[in-house]
Structures are given as C-alpha cells and as structure tokens.
Design a protein around this motif. Structure first.
Motif, PDB file in Angstrom:
ATOM      1  N   HIS A 193      19.240  23.720   3.539  1.00 40.82           N
ATOM      2  CA  HIS A 193      20.276  24.582   4.095  1.00 40.82           C
ATOM      3  C   HIS A 193      19.683  25.762   4.864  1.00 40.82           C
ATOM      4  CE1 HIS A 193      23.586  22.338   2.473  1.00 40.82           C
ATOM      5  NE2 HIS A 193      23.037  22.359   1.268  1.00 40.82           N
ATOM      6  N   ALA A 194      18.424  26.077   4.607  1.00 42.14           N
ATOM      7  CA  ALA A 194      17.742  27.149   5.340  1.00 42.14           C
ATOM      8  C   ALA A 194      17.082  26.633   6.619  1.00 42.14           C
ATOM      9  CB  ALA A 194      16.694  27.812   4.436  1.00 42.14           C
ATOM     10  N   GLY A 195      17.243  25.336   6.899  1.00 35.75           N
ATOM     11  CA  GLY A 195      16.646  24.758   8.108  1.00 35.75           C
ATOM     12  C   GLY A 195      15.180  24.424   7.952  1.00 35.75           C
ATOM     13  N   LEU A 196      14.757  24.239   6.704  1.00 36.12           N
ATOM     14  CA  LEU A 196      13.358  23.920   6.417  1.00 36.12           C
ATOM     15  C   LEU A 196      13.243  22.478   5.941  1.00 36.12           C
ATOM     16  CD1 LEU A 196      12.520  27.153   4.414  1.00 36.12           C
ATOM     17  CD2 LEU A 196      12.081  26.721   6.835  1.00 36.12           C
ATOM     18  N   ASP A 197      12.058  21.921   6.089  1.00 35.96           N
ATOM     19  CA  ASP A 197      11.794  20.593   5.546  1.00 35.96           C
ATOM     20  C   ASP A 197      11.888  20.698   4.024  1.00 35.96           C
ATOM     21  OD1 ASP A 197       9.922  18.581   4.210  1.00 35.96           O
ATOM     22  OD2 ASP A 197       9.983  17.816   6.268  1.00 35.96           O
ATOM     23  N   PRO A 198      12.732  19.893   3.382  1.00 36.02           N
ATOM     24  CA  PRO A 198      12.933  20.007   1.933  1.00 36.02           C
ATOM     25  C   PRO A 198      11.671  19.803   1.096  1.00 36.02           C
ATOM     26  CG  PRO A 198      14.660  18.686   2.912  1.00 36.02           C
ATOM     27  CD  PRO A 198      13.628  18.915   3.971  1.00 36.02           C
ATOM     28  N   MET A 199      10.721  19.018   1.580  1.00 34.67           N
ATOM     29  CA  MET A 199       9.519  18.749   0.782  1.00 34.67           C
ATOM     30  C   MET A 199       8.383  19.730   1.059  1.00 34.67           C
ATOM     31  SD  MET A 199      10.471  16.446  -1.221  1.00 34.67           S
ATOM     32  CE  MET A 199       8.933  16.107  -2.027  1.00 34.67           C
ATOM     33  N   THR A 200       8.242  20.179   2.300  1.00 35.44           N
ATOM     34  CA  THR A 200       7.095  21.040   2.644  1.00 35.44           C
ATOM     35  C   THR A 200       7.453  22.509   2.748  1.00 35.44           C
ATOM     36  OG1 THR A 200       7.429  20.847   5.037  1.00 35.44           O
ATOM     37  CG2 THR A 200       6.081  19.138   3.957  1.00 35.44           C
ATOM     38  N   GLY A 201       8.721  22.828   3.043  1.00 34.71           N
ATOM     39  CA  GLY A 201       9.121  24.209   3.239  1.00 34.71           C
ATOM     40  C   GLY A 201       8.813  24.712   4.643  1.00 34.71           C
ATOM     41  N   LEU A 215       0.801  -1.222   0.000  1.00 31.43           N
ATOM     42  CA  LEU A 215       0.000   0.000   0.000  1.00 31.43           C
ATOM     43  C   LEU A 215       0.839   1.280   0.000  1.00 31.43           C
ATOM     44  CD1 LEU A 215      -2.756  -1.002   2.590  1.00 31.43           C
ATOM     45  CD2 LEU A 215      -2.936  -0.943   0.096  1.00 31.43           C
ATOM     46  N   SER A 216       2.168   1.185  -0.156  1.00 31.54           N
ATOM     47  CA  SER A 216       3.017   2.363  -0.015  1.00 31.54           C
ATOM     48  C   SER A 216       2.750   3.443  -1.062  1.00 31.54           C
ATOM     49  CB  SER A 216       4.488   1.969  -0.030  1.00 31.54           C
ATOM     50  OG  SER A 216       4.842   1.387  -1.261  1.00 31.54           O
ATOM     51  N   LEU A 217       2.233   3.099  -2.227  1.00 29.76           N
ATOM     52  CA  LEU A 217       1.921   4.100  -3.252  1.00 29.76           C
ATOM     53  C   LEU A 217       0.434   4.440  -3.323  1.00 29.76           C
ATOM     54  CD1 LEU A 217       4.146   2.874  -6.219  1.00 29.76           C
ATOM     55  CD2 LEU A 217       4.601   4.742  -4.630  1.00 29.76           C
ATOM     56  N   TRP A 218      -0.406   3.659  -2.678  1.00 30.06           N
ATOM     57  CA  TRP A 218      -1.859   3.797  -2.781  1.00 30.06           C
ATOM     58  C   TRP A 218      -2.315   5.134  -2.215  1.00 30.06           C
ATOM     59  CZ3 TRP A 218      -5.618   2.015  -5.475  1.00 30.06           C
ATOM     60  CH2 TRP A 218      -6.928   2.051  -5.033  1.00 30.06           C
ATOM     61  N   GLY A 219      -2.844   5.989  -3.080  1.00 33.93           N
ATOM     62  CA  GLY A 219      -3.366   7.280  -2.652  1.00 33.93           C
ATOM     63  C   GLY A 219      -2.299   8.252  -2.177  1.00 33.93           C
ATOM     64  N   GLN A 220      -1.055   8.066  -2.599  1.00 36.24           N
ATOM     65  CA  GLN A 220       0.048   8.909  -2.142  1.00 36.24           C
ATOM     66  C   GLN A 220       0.436   9.933  -3.204  1.00 36.24           C
ATOM     67  OE1 GLN A 220       1.330   8.783   1.001  1.00 36.24           O
ATOM     68  NE2 GLN A 220      -0.297   7.311   1.337  1.00 36.24           N
ATOM     69  N   VAL A 221      -0.337  11.003  -3.299  1.00 39.15           N
ATOM     70  CA  VAL A 221      -0.022  12.069  -4.246  1.00 39.15           C
ATOM     71  C   VAL A 221       0.795  13.118  -3.511  1.00 39.15           C
ATOM     72  CG1 VAL A 221      -0.980  13.846  -5.758  1.00 39.15           C
ATOM     73  CG2 VAL A 221      -2.133  11.652  -5.529  1.00 39.15           C
ATOM     74  N   GLY A 222       1.931  13.449  -4.037  1.00 42.15           N
ATOM     75  CA  GLY A 222       2.785  14.453  -3.412  1.00 42.15           C
ATOM     76  C   GLY A 222       3.009  15.622  -4.343  1.00 42.15           C
ATOM     77  N   THR A 223       3.638  16.631  -3.826  1.00 41.54           N
ATOM     78  CA  THR A 223       3.960  17.813  -4.603  1.00 41.54           C
ATOM     79  C   THR A 223       5.384  17.691  -5.117  1.00 41.54           C
ATOM     80  OG1 THR A 223       2.522  19.110  -3.190  1.00 41.54           O
ATOM     81  CG2 THR A 223       4.089  20.320  -4.512  1.00 41.54           C
ATOM     82  N   PHE A 224       5.595  18.034  -6.363  1.00 43.91           N
ATOM     83  CA  PHE A 224       6.937  18.006  -6.933  1.00 43.91           C
ATOM     84  C   PHE A 224       7.717  19.211  -6.421  1.00 43.91           C
ATOM     85  CE2 PHE A 224       9.974  19.523 -10.065  1.00 43.91           C
ATOM     86  CZ  PHE A 224      10.807  18.433 -10.160  1.00 43.91           C
ATOM     87  N   VAL A 225       8.912  18.968  -5.924  1.00 40.03           N
ATOM     88  CA  VAL A 225       9.818  20.042  -5.511  1.00 40.03           C
ATOM     89  C   VAL A 225      11.158  19.775  -6.182  1.00 40.03           C
ATOM     90  CG1 VAL A 225      10.922  21.233  -3.587  1.00 40.03           C
ATOM     91  CG2 VAL A 225       8.648  20.242  -3.279  1.00 40.03           C
ATOM     92  N   HIS A 226      11.606  20.714  -6.994  1.00 32.61           N
ATOM     93  CA  HIS A 226      12.868  20.574  -7.722  1.00 32.61           C
ATOM     94  C   HIS A 226      14.004  20.340  -6.732  1.00 32.61           C
ATOM     95  CE1 HIS A 226      16.340  21.750 -10.202  1.00 32.61           C
ATOM     96  NE2 HIS A 226      15.576  21.404 -11.226  1.00 32.61           N
ATOM     97  N   HIS A 227      14.990  19.542  -7.143  1.00 29.52           N
ATOM     98  CA  HIS A 227      16.087  19.190  -6.236  1.00 29.52           C
ATOM     99  C   HIS A 227      16.848  20.420  -5.750  1.00 29.52           C
ATOM    100  CE1 HIS A 227      19.516  19.670  -9.025  1.00 29.52           C
ATOM    101  NE2 HIS A 227      18.648  19.333  -9.957  1.00 29.52           N
ATOM    102  N   ALA A 228      16.978  21.455  -6.581  1.00 31.63           N
ATOM    103  CA  ALA A 228      17.673  22.671  -6.151  1.00 31.63           C
ATOM    104  C   ALA A 228      16.882  23.386  -5.054  1.00 31.63           C
ATOM    105  CB  ALA A 228      17.898  23.601  -7.344  1.00 31.63           C
ATOM    106  N   GLU A 229      15.571  23.395  -5.178  1.00 28.78           N
ATOM    107  CA  GLU A 229      14.723  23.996  -4.145  1.00 28.78           C
ATOM    108  C   GLU A 229      14.759  23.166  -2.871  1.00 28.78           C
ATOM    109  OE1 GLU A 229      12.042  26.549  -2.119  1.00 28.78           O
ATOM    110  OE2 GLU A 229      13.506  26.820  -3.722  1.00 28.78           O
ATOM    111  N   GLN A 230      14.792  21.846  -2.998  1.00 33.07           N
ATOM    112  CA  GLN A 230      14.927  20.997  -1.812  1.00 33.07           C
ATOM    113  C   GLN A 230      16.233  21.302  -1.084  1.00 33.07           C
ATOM    114  OE1 GLN A 230      14.300  16.764  -2.306  1.00 33.07           O
ATOM    115  NE2 GLN A 230      12.812  17.117  -3.937  1.00 33.07           N
ATOM    116  N   GLU A 231      17.309  21.446  -1.835  1.00 38.37           N
ATOM    117  CA  GLU A 231      18.600  21.740  -1.223  1.00 38.37           C
ATOM    118  C   GLU A 231      18.596  23.109  -0.549  1.00 38.37           C
ATOM    119  OE1 GLU A 231      23.332  21.893  -2.391  1.00 38.37           O
ATOM    120  OE2 GLU A 231      21.922  20.923  -3.752  1.00 38.37           O
ATOM    121  N   ARG A 232      17.999  24.110  -1.200  1.00 35.67           N
ATOM    122  CA  ARG A 232      17.917  25.446  -0.622  1.00 35.67           C
ATOM    123  C   ARG A 232      17.157  25.405   0.695  1.00 35.67           C
ATOM    124  NH1 ARG A 232      14.783  29.267   0.639  1.00 35.67           N
ATOM    125  NH2 ARG A 232      12.918  28.274  -0.176  1.00 35.67           N
ATOM    126  N   ARG A 233      16.019  24.706   0.700  1.00 34.74           N
ATOM    127  CA  ARG A 233      15.223  24.588   1.918  1.00 34.74           C
ATOM    128  C   ARG A 233      15.998  23.880   3.020  1.00 34.74           C
ATOM    129  NH1 ARG A 233       9.283  22.640  -0.352  1.00 34.74           N
ATOM    130  NH2 ARG A 233       8.760  24.576  -1.467  1.00 34.74           N
TER     131      ARG A 233
END
Length: 87
Positions: free
Chosen positions: A69-77, A49-67
């Motif tokens: 290093h800024a002390g933010l969760d890379p996926m949620t901000g 069931l790991s993929l069932w109903g699991q829609v996420g938001t795309f976050v570019h890898h550069a934005e994930q890295e920026r977040r």
C-alpha cells in the motif's frame, strides 16, 4: 520411517530423470529442505530447480501488505515501479 522422532526419518526422493530413480537422504525433512534451499547437496536432488539455492527473507504478511500500500515491493521494501498500475 524408523523411530518416533520425525527429525530422524530419512527422506526418499524419486528422480524421474535419474537412474536409479530412488535416492535416500539420511536426514529429516526439515534438514533436507534446508540443504535444498541452501544448495548444500553435491547436486540438486529434484527434477525441478525452482527451490535449489533459493533462500529468501521472511516478511510477515502484515508488513508485506503495508509495503504494498506504500508503493513498495512487498518482499524487498524497495520502490515498486509497477505500484498503482492496476488500481
């Protein structure tokens, strides 16, 4: 497969806990994955069931890295309570 358009090739899934074990889905792989992740089938066609109903938001890898290093969760901000813990 039939035809030259992969979007029209049906998807066949082996269900290790189901009987019969094989299930045919009359849609292409991209459509199958979309339906899987949005839980649009009557039941999850996979044994996992790991993929069932699991829609996420795309976050570019550069934005994930920026977040990160800024002390933010890379996926949620959102602020990451674990930021800097393992420096």
């Amino acid at each position: 497969m039939t035809g030259s358009n992969p979007g029209q090739w049906p998807v066949v899934v082996w269900g290790r806990h189901d009987d019969p074990h094989w299930a045919l889905f009359d849609c292409g792989m991209a459509e199958f994955l979309r339906r899987l992740m949005t839980a649009e089938f009557d039941a999850c066609p996979l044994s996992d069931l790991s993929l069932w109903g699991q829609v996420g938001t795309f976050v570019h890898h550069a934005e994930q890295e920026r977040r990160f290093h800024a002390g933010l969760d890379p996926m949620t901000g959102e602020p990451d309570t674990y930021a800097g813990m393992f420096d």
